[in-house]
Design a protein around this motif. Structure first.
Motif, PDB file in Angstrom:
ATOM      1  N   GLU A  44       0.697  -1.177   0.080  1.00 12.71           N
ATOM      2  CA  GLU A  44       0.007  -0.138  -0.055  1.00 12.71           C
ATOM      3  C   GLU A  44       0.928   1.273  -0.001  1.00 12.71           C
ATOM      4  OE1 GLU A  44      -3.833   1.773   2.353  1.00 12.71           O
ATOM      5  OE2 GLU A  44      -2.692   0.135   3.146  1.00 12.71           O
ATOM      6  N   ALA A 188      -8.664 -11.448  -5.741  1.00 16.50           N
ATOM      7  CA  ALA A 188      -8.242 -10.388  -6.236  1.00 16.50           C
ATOM      8  C   ALA A 188      -8.946  -9.120  -5.390  1.00 16.50           C
ATOM      9  CB  ALA A 188      -8.336  -9.987  -7.866  1.00 16.50           C
ATOM     10  N   GLY A 189      -8.177  -8.221  -5.041  1.00 14.02           N
ATOM     11  CA  GLY A 189      -8.789  -7.286  -4.261  1.00 14.02           C
ATOM     12  C   GLY A 189      -8.780  -7.424  -2.773  1.00 14.02           C
ATOM     13  N   ARG A 190      -8.600  -8.725  -2.214  1.00 11.58           N
ATOM     14  CA  ARG A 190      -8.620  -8.890  -0.919  1.00 11.58           C
ATOM     15  C   ARG A 190      -7.400  -8.917  -0.160  1.00 11.58           C
ATOM     16  NH1 ARG A 190     -13.097 -11.156   1.409  1.00 11.58           N
ATOM     17  NH2 ARG A 190     -11.889 -10.375   3.399  1.00 11.58           N
ATOM     18  N   TRP A 195      -8.642 -11.921   4.887  1.00  9.23           N
ATOM     19  CA  TRP A 195      -9.266 -12.985   4.084  1.00  9.23           C
ATOM     20  C   TRP A 195      -9.191 -14.221   4.881  1.00  9.23           C
ATOM     21  CZ3 TRP A 195      -6.377 -17.144   1.522  1.00  9.23           C
ATOM     22  CH2 TRP A 195      -7.461 -18.053   0.803  1.00  9.23           C
ATOM     23  N   GLU A 218     -10.425  -3.309   6.515  1.00  4.06           N
ATOM     24  CA  GLU A 218     -11.092  -4.093   5.756  1.00  4.06           C
ATOM     25  C   GLU A 218     -12.157  -4.887   6.088  1.00  4.06           C
ATOM     26  OE1 GLU A 218     -10.167  -7.720   2.551  1.00  4.06           O
ATOM     27  OE2 GLU A 218      -8.639  -6.674   3.146  1.00  4.06           O
TER      28      GLU A 218
END
Length: 273
Positions: A44, A188-190, A195, A218
């Motif tokens: 990030e 994807a995107g997690r 997760w 998240e």
């Protein structure tokens, strides 16, 4: 005869001038993208810092993320990294010892936190007792492949000093869920840790505080529990540049240490080098 001679001479002069004129300059080629390999916990912040660096300098930066140990192995096998930013100093130091890379420089720091499921009741003061409970599934990353796993094992050793016998219990129950070459990847995107926790693979996961904070953003029902000082393990992140890399590589490292980049690191939970 005198009437057409000036016109002929003028036409000849124009042709001569055209022949001497320089061809139009071709546009300058864009600089090649700088190849930066970085620890997954930097995804990030590096994405933001690299975008700002490219906007400021015009130098494209191509980022590749992964567990630091696995990235080091890829580099040893010929991957074209020019800058290597690891979640420890050992992996880049190993490259430097082999030759072809400069000694690493610490550019930021991190620490371990416990990411706990909502049903787990624990605090910093009771964290060790919680981790030792037989019914608590303890998740970690993979030692050797990912420094986060190595730091977790260092926490186990510190726990042994606090409570004899703790190391054997923690090592035996630790589930190495992430950071390995064959570890399952999130959709994807997690985020990896949110997760893993959402899938119910662990009750408590030891990971970097920055990862834990991002996972809670998240998945807000997760808890971030600070590791008490007696167990805390500091994570020093080291960056190294390949010998013979272009000046752009050194400029990127200087950018990581700049006041503006360090402000981004701080905003995302990292500590100053």
């Amino acid at each position: 005869m005198h009437r057409w001679m000036p016109r002929a001479l003028a036409a000849g002069a124009m042709l001569a001038m055209a022949g001497c004129a320089s061809p139009p300059a071709e546009p300058a080629a864009a600089p090649a993208a700088l190849q930066v390999y970085a620890a997954g916990s930097l995804r990030e912040v590096f994405t933001e810092v690299a975008a700002a660096h490219q906007a400021r300098t015009g130098q494209p930066v191509e980022l590749s993320f992964g567990a630091s140990g696995l990235l080091r192995e890829r580099i040893e096998q010929g991957a074209p990294a020019q800058v290597f930013a690891s979640a420890d100093t050992q992996h880049p130091a190993r490259l430097a010892a082999r030759g072809g890379w400069q000694a690493p420089v610490v550019f930021v720091r991190n620490g371990l936190c416990a990411l706990a499921a909502e049903q787990v009741r624990t605090t910093p003061a009771t964290l060790l007792a919680t981790l030792l409970r037989p019914d608590i599934r303890l998740g970690t990353s993979t030692p050797l492949a990912d420094p986060s796993g190595d730091y977790a094992w260092e926490l186990f050793r510190r726990a042994e000093a606090v409570q004899p016998g703790a190391f054997a219990v923690l090592e035996a129950k630790a589930l190495q869920l992430t950071g390995g070459a064959s570890s399952p990847k999130p959709p994807a995107g997690r985020g990896t840790y949110a997760w893993v926790m959402e899938q119910g693979q662990a009750d408590v996961f030891l990971t970097y505080c920055t990862n834990a904070i991002a996972s809670q953003r998240e998945l807000p029902r997760l808890q971030v529990v600070q590791v008490p000082p007696a167990l805390q393990v500091g994570a020093a992140y080291g960056v190294s540049v390949r010998s013979g890399a272009p000046p752009a590589a050194h400029a990127f490292v200087r950018a990581l240490l700049s006041e503006s980049a360090q402000a981004v690191f701080k905003r995302m939970g990292f500590a100053a080098p």
